[in-house]
Enzyme design. Structure first.
Site, PDB file in Angstrom:
ATOM      1  NE  ARG A  70      -1.928  -0.963   3.668  1.00 41.69           N
ATOM      2  CZ  ARG A  70      -1.449   0.293   4.360  1.00 41.69           C
ATOM      3  NH1 ARG A  70      -2.090   1.395   4.088  1.00 41.69           N
ATOM      4  NH2 ARG A  70      -0.825   0.065   5.484  1.00 41.69           N
ATOM      5  CB  THR A  85      -2.814 -14.844   8.274  1.00 40.96           C
ATOM      6  OG1 THR A  85      -3.123 -13.567   8.085  1.00 40.96           O
ATOM      7  CG2 THR A  85      -3.114 -16.055   7.701  1.00 40.96           C
TER       8      THR A  85
END
Length: 538
Positions: free
Chosen positions: A60, A244
């Site tokens: 990003r 995760t």
């Protein structure tokens, strides 16, 4: 009812200003996989996954994320370096330029939705320039059935044009790339970057405004799973902290790995239909579920492969932010639908490169709110230019780049929900032990898993002096014993074998906490302010 992947009809995009009919609508993942390879935009890995390179941007670009300042957002958004205002008229002109650009391109369109809880369902249309970007949308958003597509009415639209380059002097952007949210027009406009994470994070950011403002629901940058007794656990953490990995547990069903809402009814629902995991140093031995999810239908980003398509997950020559996206059903042990009830435990994950935080500690509600607002992790030497020693990194609510409201707004809701549900909150250091980065070693994954398992099962016992030691610097309660973990590992000071160096480093980190929290003090309650470290070096 059939999955929407089998739909072959097309749709008109004239309402968006796109006048041609060169539109590929609702193509299957296999079709998008094959098209990407045919166009020379990707290759197939030996696992069957599609491997692509996102180009100039492999992550990003926070300084190029904007929100249109209008009647909806002007007095609600926390404007500043994170939420950068964008002029409404400038947006309209830039949108028209992007649409003119897309009018010359073959396009890929997908109808999907966010939010697994039907009460919060938000229909999304994604318009992509690249086929693999559209495949990413298939993986990451929830997939409507053919019946649901019959009368599909998109509430939000993502317009994604990686090949379009803005002119900062004319368009009002900082440079040629941009990701702009317009709440009045309900559009996420993305250009100049092929990094697919901008697509999902655009919708996530929109929901982070919509849910608390209009739905009385807390949006969270977290993963979540559920146990056999229907107890839900939530894992907050920034990139690289294990969010995760630790939520993908063979003994618990995965709800989702990144973005969730916590409703007034004490249920947690996934925003997404897939997972977007970092794959740096991924191995089948350490993370078998994620490793096994990398197969046909998955998209690998910016990895290095040999001539036979075998991926070297340790190769970071393109970026440290190598990633894979896959639909959630690539994980075998999942919760269906992606909703959990009865929230019992919350874990704040931090990769403390200073090596001074306990590997697990229990937080009071005030401490939990403080650490949630702080959102601490650390950068290690070599990950960014100029970083030669560990540096503290704070991201409010463990997801500041995606939070349009002031962080204390989210923290106050979280604190209230924790008290109402009687949830236990834990701070887990997945970073260094025995010294800082370069001296100590990374906490073993098997120890972290054992500590989380003990917290979930109640084996860490009641919060009392017999079971816990109050850390003299950070004030958190660290357990004295944990099944499967050597007692010495539970005390960060004991692992250093150098008390003077340990405390000097610990005080350095508490000072960083204090400096970071100054910008929140005037907004935070006295209770939250007291949740921080109580001892500092001067």
């Amino acid at each position: 009812m059939k999955d929407s992947a089998s739909v072959t009809k097309t749709i008109s995009l004239k309402s968006y200003g796109i006048n041609h009919d060169n539109v590929n609508y609702q193509l299957s993942p296999d079709e998008l996989h094959d098209t990407t390879i045919k166009l020379g935009m990707g290759k197939e890995a030996s696992s069957g996954a599609l491997a692509v390179n996102t180009g100039e941007f492999t992550g990003r670009s926070p300084m190029d994320r904007f929100i249109v300042n209008d009647d909806i957002t002007s007095d609600k958004v926390w404007w500043g370096d994170i939420n950068i205002p964008f002029d409404s008229e400038k947006f309209d002109k830039l949108y028209d330029k992007v649409i003119a650009y897309l009018n010359e391109k073959e396009l890929y369109v997908r109808d999907s939705y966010a939010c697994a809880d039907p009460e919060y369902k938000m229909n999304i249309r994604v318009i992509n320039e690249y086929p693999w970007s559209n495949m990413f949308a298939y993986n990451m958003f929830l997939r409507p059935t053919e019946d649901e597509l019959e009368d599909f009415d998109p509430e939000w639209t993502v317009v994604n044009a990686p090949g379009f380059m803005a002119d900062p002097n004319v368009d009002g952007t900082r440079q040629h790339n941009f990701a702009i949210l317009n709440f009045s027009r309900k559009i996420a406009l993305i250009g100049g970057t092929g990094y697919t994470g901008e697509i999902k994070k655009g919708i996530f950011s929109a929901l982070n405004f919509i849910l608390p403002v209009y739905k009385n629901t807390l949006p969270m940058h977290c993963s979540a799973n559920v146990g056999e007794s229907d107890d839900t656990a939530i894992f907050f953490g920034l990139s690289g902290t294990g969010k995760t990995t630790l939520s993908t547990d063979p003994n618990r069903k995965l709800i989702g790995d990144d973005e969730h809402g916590w409703t007034p009814n004490n249920t947690v629902f996934n925003f997404e239909g897939g997972c977007y995991a970092k794959v740096i140093d991924l191995s089948q031995e350490k993370e078998p579920e994620i490793y096994g999810a990398i197969k046909k239908g998955a998209i690998l980003e910016n990895v290095v492969m040999d001539q036979n398509g075998v991926v070297d997950f340790s190769d970071t020559s393109i970026t440290q932010n190598t990633r894979v996206s896959y639909p959630i059903h690539h994980i075998e042990n999942i919760q269906q639908p992606s909703i959990g009830k009865n929230v019992k435990n919350i874990f704040f994950l931090t990769a403390d490169a200073f090596g001074v935080l306990p590997p697990i500690s229990k937080l009071t509600p005030a401490q939990a709110a403080y650490h949630f607002i702080s959102g601490y992790t650390a950068k290690v030497a070599g990950t960014e230019a100029g970083v030669v020693e560990p540096q503290p990194s704070f991201s409010a609510c463990f997801g500041a780049p995606f939070m349009p409201l002031h962080p204390t707004k989210y923290a106050e809701v979280l604190s209230r929900k924790m008290k109402e549900s009687g949830v236990d909150v834990w701070l887990v250091n997945t970073g260094w032990t025995g010294g800082p980065y370069g001296v100590g070693t990374r906490m073993k994954l098997k120890y972290t898993r054992a500590m989380i398992s003990a917290a979930l099962s109640g084996e860490l016992g009641l919060y009392n002096y017999e079971k816990y030691h109050i850390h003299s610097v950070f004030g958190v309660a660290q357990p004295r014993e944990c099944p499967g973990v050597p007692t010495k590992v539970l005390s960060p000071r004991a692992t250093w074998n150098n008390d003077e160096a340990y405390y000097k480093t610990a005080f350095k980190l508490t000072n960083a906490f204090r400096e970071n929290f100054k910008k929140f003090e005037s907004y935070a309650s006295e209770e939250i302010r007291r949740g921080g470290p109580q001892r500092y070096a001067f």
